[in-house]
Write a protein that holds these residues in place. Structure first.
Motif, mmCIF file in Angstrom:
data_model
loop_
_atom_site.group_PDB
_atom_site.id
_atom_site.type_symbol
_atom_site.label_atom_id
_atom_site.label_comp_id
_atom_site.label_asym_id
_atom_site.label_seq_id
_atom_site.Cartn_x
_atom_site.Cartn_y
_atom_site.Cartn_z
ATOM 1 N N PHE A 131 40.380 40.780 41.814
ATOM 2 C CA PHE A 131 41.224 41.633 42.659
ATOM 3 C C PHE A 131 42.691 41.311 42.418
ATOM 4 O O PHE A 131 43.137 40.188 42.641
ATOM 5 C CB PHE A 131 40.894 41.421 44.148
ATOM 6 N N ALA A 358 36.972 39.355 46.750
ATOM 7 C CA ALA A 358 37.739 39.911 45.639
ATOM 8 C C ALA A 358 36.827 40.698 44.700
ATOM 9 O O ALA A 358 37.185 41.783 44.217
ATOM 10 C CB ALA A 358 38.446 38.785 44.881
ATOM 11 N N THR A 361 35.703 44.104 46.266
ATOM 12 C CA THR A 361 36.750 45.130 46.361
ATOM 13 C C THR A 361 37.448 45.318 45.013
ATOM 14 O O THR A 361 38.527 45.911 44.954
ATOM 15 C CB THR A 361 37.782 44.755 47.436
ATOM 16 N N SER A 362 36.824 44.849 43.963
ATOM 17 C CA SER A 362 37.400 44.919 42.626
ATOM 18 C C SER A 362 37.352 46.346 42.082
ATOM 19 O O SER A 362 36.626 47.210 42.589
ATOM 20 C CB SER A 362 36.652 43.985 41.680
#
Length: 462
Positions: A131, A358, A361-362
């Motif tokens: 992220f 991370a 939500t990458s």
């Protein structure tokens, strides 16, 4: 849409002993390096990682676990159950869940102020290969920022806008999309008269959400913002606890707040379907998808959600997107929300928890979500203009959606710890006024009285 954790009063109904026992009994077993997550939406949220049922880990997730040496456990539940589990885990500080689903319309503000969440600013460089905040639309991060600190990362998110039936607009001589609230009201009035003249009794000019509780508040606050030109909840436009205390700013629900509230109520009553005082985002979506509503605003995402499954050819063929109308203040009607995820402050391994967050939500995960759902919304510009969404939507639609949330002010309502309670009270007041059980003045007077007492009790004016 997909509201999360807006009923903090749930905690008051259970004793500490009961909640501790409940969490111990229901929480997933922890491995040496384990990240536990609780949420809802199996088959919708992270289906690319946990499968359509939410119980089978996909190869993508298994590869991540092997690479990072982290076991990821997702516990899906019914929305209300998930809310209770998150709330009880945070209130009791047990840390059974490392990652918790939130929302930028109350949970982020309330739980960060209570010390239940880990600030993420110091973590952003720790998993940048997953992220990179610089690659995400900034307003979606701003929506999860309180007192200058980032508390959650955005997953499913949206900004304001209008989905409407261009064929019906054309039929009744509305060839230019309304730019202002005044023009939009005139268009709704024209459509209502045209439908009546043609004897069409099962199609309504407008659909919005007016159910009691926090349901209407996200959009209603946008009306207030458009008519007042600022978040007109407290004197002087105070939006933070520090500002309210410094200015001793009192609530103004019978002041500048009124015109936006009144317009929201009147549009719902005058142009909406019967029963709109009980309608949620699901009703908005279904009515539009069934071809029974001409205009859906200001949360256009609910219209886009209804289009793919519609069995009405005209809905799929003639639906169009328009920018949210601009109010008398020069500001548009806002509607901005993120389905976001935060790290519990009670997590036993915050670094591992953030790494999983991370990853979840990458960019690749969000691209899979866009592929699965297909709505013209994403947190990444690269996906907005990438092959998945450009194959599904016209460029002007994607550009319009993007412009709406790039220019939006996510903080168009106050960011205070009591936001959950205020959202509930404001939405209920609007619902009562729409239903006619109270006049607008009566609903606002009661809201004003409650707000004054609540802020006094919270110690803002000492």
């Amino acid at each position: 849409m997909l509201k999360m954790l807006n009923r903090a009063a749930l905690a008051a109904t259970l004793t500490a002993g009961l909640t501790a026992g409940l969490m111990a009994a229901t929480a997933p077993a922890r491995a040496e390096t384990t990240v536990n997550i609780v949420g809802f939406g199996a088959g919708f949220a992270w289906a690319d990682l946990f499968g359509p049922s939410g119980t089978e880990k996909t190869q993508k997730l298994l590869d991540f676990e092997k690479k990072e040496g982290i076991t990821v456990n997702m516990e899906y539940a019914d929305e209300e159950v998930a809310r209770q589990k998150v709330l009880l885990d945070l209130v009791n500080g047990t840390g059974n869940y490392d990652l918790v689903m939130l929302g930028s319309d109350g949970a982020v503000q309330t739980f960060s102020a209570a010390g239940y969440l880990e600030p993420l600013d110091g973590h952003l460089d720790k998993a940048k290969d997953y992220f990179d905040a610089a690659k995400v639309y900034k307003p979606f991060l701003e929506a999860n920022t309180v007192d200058g600190k980032l508390w959650a990362l955005p997953y499913y998110s949206f900004g304001p806008g209008v989905v409407y039936r261009k064929d019906i607009f054309d039929k009744y001589g509305i060839t230019t999309f309304p730019k202002t609230t005044e023009e939009m009201e005139a268009a709704l009035k024209t459509i209502k008269a045209g439908l009546a003249k043609d004897g069409i009794t099962d199609v309504y000019p407008l659909t919005m959400r007016g159910a009691p509780g926090e349901e209407p508040s996200l959009d209603l606050a946008g009306f207030v913002f458009a008519f007042a030109g600022y978040p007109a909840w407290f004197e002087g436009g105070a939006t933070t606890p520090a500002e309210i205390k410094a200015k001793k700013a009192k609530p103004i629900f019978t002041g500048d707040f009124k015109k936006g509230f009144e317009t929201f109520v009147n549009w719902a009553k005058d142009y909406g379907p019967p029963g709109i005082a009980t309608h949620t985002w699901v009703d908005m979506m279904n009515l539009y998808g069934q071809g029974k509503a001409v205009v859906l605003l200001p949360s256009a995402i609910n219209g886009f959600a209804g289009i793919p499954g519609s069995e009405v050819p005209a809905v799929k063929q003639f639906s169009a997107y328009g920018p949210s109308p601009i109010g008398p203040s020069g500001k548009p009607i806002e509607s901005f929300w993120t389905f976001s995820v935060g790290v519990s402050n009670f997590s036993k391994d915050k670094d591992a928890a953030y790494k999983v967050l991370a990853f979840m939500t990458s960019e690749p995960v969000m691209e899979d979500f866009a592929t699965q759902i297909g709505w013209p919304y994403t947190t990444y510009p690269s996906i907005m203009h990438g092959p998945v969404l450009t194959a599904k939507w016209p460029k002007e639609t994607l550009d319009g959606v993007e412009a709406a949330f790039i220019s939006a002010d996510p903080h168009y309502f106050p960011y205070i710890p009591e936001l959950n309670e205020f959202m509930d009270k404001i939405g209920t007041a609007a619902s009562e006024a729409i239903a006619g059980t109270k006049t607008t003045d009566e609903a606002l007077a009661e809201l004003q009285s409650w707000a004054e007492e609540r802020m006094e009790r919270a110690g803002y004016y000492k």
